[in-house]
Write a protein that holds these residues in place. Structure first.
Motif, short mmCIF file in Angstrom:
data_model
loop_
_atom_site.label_atom_id
_atom_site.label_comp_id
_atom_site.label_asym_id
_atom_site.label_seq_id
_atom_site.Cartn_x
_atom_site.Cartn_y
_atom_site.Cartn_z
N VAL A 275 0.84 -1.20 0.00
CA VAL A 275 0.00 0.00 0.00
C VAL A 275 0.88 1.25 0.00
CG1 VAL A 275 -1.75 1.29 1.28
CG2 VAL A 275 -1.90 -1.20 1.14
N TYR A 276 1.92 1.26 0.84
CA TYR A 276 2.86 2.39 0.87
C TYR A 276 3.50 2.57 -0.51
CZ TYR A 276 7.23 4.85 1.39
OH TYR A 276 8.28 5.71 1.20
N VAL B 224 1.00 4.12 -2.99
CA VAL B 224 0.72 5.54 -2.73
C VAL B 224 1.93 6.39 -3.12
CG1 VAL B 224 0.28 7.24 -0.91
CG2 VAL B 224 -0.99 5.09 -0.94
N SER B 225 3.13 5.98 -2.71
CA SER B 225 4.31 6.80 -3.00
C SER B 225 4.62 6.85 -4.49
CB SER B 225 5.52 6.30 -2.21
OG SER B 225 5.90 5.01 -2.63
N THR C 10 2.48 6.34 -6.94
CA THR C 10 1.40 7.06 -7.61
C THR C 10 1.63 8.56 -7.52
OG1 THR C 10 -0.19 5.29 -7.16
CG2 THR C 10 -1.09 7.45 -7.68
N ASN C 11 2.01 9.03 -6.34
CA ASN C 11 2.30 10.45 -6.19
C ASN C 11 3.47 10.88 -7.06
OD1 ASN C 11 0.20 10.78 -4.37
ND2 ASN C 11 1.50 10.45 -2.59
N GLN D 180 -6.30 11.49 -7.02
CA GLN D 180 -5.93 11.40 -5.61
C GLN D 180 -7.10 10.86 -4.78
OE1 GLN D 180 -3.12 11.73 -3.89
NE2 GLN D 180 -2.03 12.03 -5.80
N VAL E 231 -6.73 7.19 -4.67
CA VAL E 231 -5.68 6.79 -3.73
C VAL E 231 -6.19 6.86 -2.30
CG1 VAL E 231 -3.37 7.35 -2.87
CG2 VAL E 231 -3.85 7.53 -5.31
N TYR E 232 -6.81 7.99 -1.94
CA TYR E 232 -7.33 8.15 -0.58
C TYR E 232 -8.43 7.13 -0.27
CZ TYR E 232 -4.91 12.65 -0.73
OH TYR E 232 -3.97 13.64 -0.85
N TYR F 211 -8.74 4.15 -1.57
CA TYR F 211 -8.14 2.83 -1.39
C TYR F 211 -7.49 2.70 -0.02
CZ TYR F 211 -5.09 -1.17 -1.82
OH TYR F 211 -4.46 -2.36 -1.60
N VAL F 212 -6.75 3.71 0.39
CA VAL F 212 -6.10 3.66 1.71
C VAL F 212 -7.15 3.58 2.81
CG1 VAL F 212 -4.65 4.96 3.33
CG2 VAL F 212 -3.98 4.79 0.94
#
Length: 158
Positions: free
Chosen positions: A51-52, A55-56, A58-59, A71, A74-75, A77-78
């Motif tokens: 997951v980390y 996210v990283s 993707t950003n 975004q 992403v949010y 999903y987290v």
């Protein structure tokens, strides 16, 4: 302001946004890290590193690619991932837990395939030969496969 009257204890000002410093080869802005390292970190952290990683990267891809991943995706999903983990430790009805798990899975797959489009764009920009990211390998090995392909592109473009 003159140098004599400047506050020597003031923090220096710096631009903190990442710039595309690799010209027409944006994939070189990604860090080369062992795909086996990604695999074992995902294994030892029970999937939290995946997951980390998503996210990283993707950003990072959003700062470099024309095709941007939302975004909100992403949010979402987290948040669903965290709720799913939280529900595992509660005595909530199985139907609700299964529904959240299914929603987390679907949003995760959409995120992975959106990121796949961005990574494919970044790998192929400035490359001599086009690279294809397979759908089946993306589905089953997503972050490990992406890291492998990023490493391969970095090695080919250096």
């Amino acid at each position: 302001m003159s140098e004599e009257s400047a506050n020597i204890y003031e923090a220096p000002e710096a631009e903190l946004t990442q710039q595309n410093t690799s010209g027409n080869r944006p994939i070189l802005n990604f860090e080369r890290f062992s795909a086996w390292g990604v695999f074992f970190l995902c294994l030892f952290t029970f999937g939290i590193y995946a997951v980390y990683w998503l996210v990283s990267r993707t950003n990072q891809a959003n700062t470099l690619a024309k095709h941007k991943v939302s975004q909100n995706l992403v949010y979402g999903y987290v948040a669903l991932y965290a709720i799913n983990i939280g529900l595992a430790f509660t005595s909530i009805p199985e139907g609700l837990s299964a529904l959240v798990s299914l929603a987390s899975f679907v949003v995760g797959i959409v995120l992975v395939f959106s990121l796949r489009t961005s990574i494919k764009e970044l790998i192929n920009e400035g490359s001599n030969e086009p690279v294809h990211l397979g759908g089946i390998l993306t589905f089953f090995f997503n972050v490990i496969y992406f890291q492998y392909k990023i490493n391969e592109a970095i090695d080919n473009q250096k």
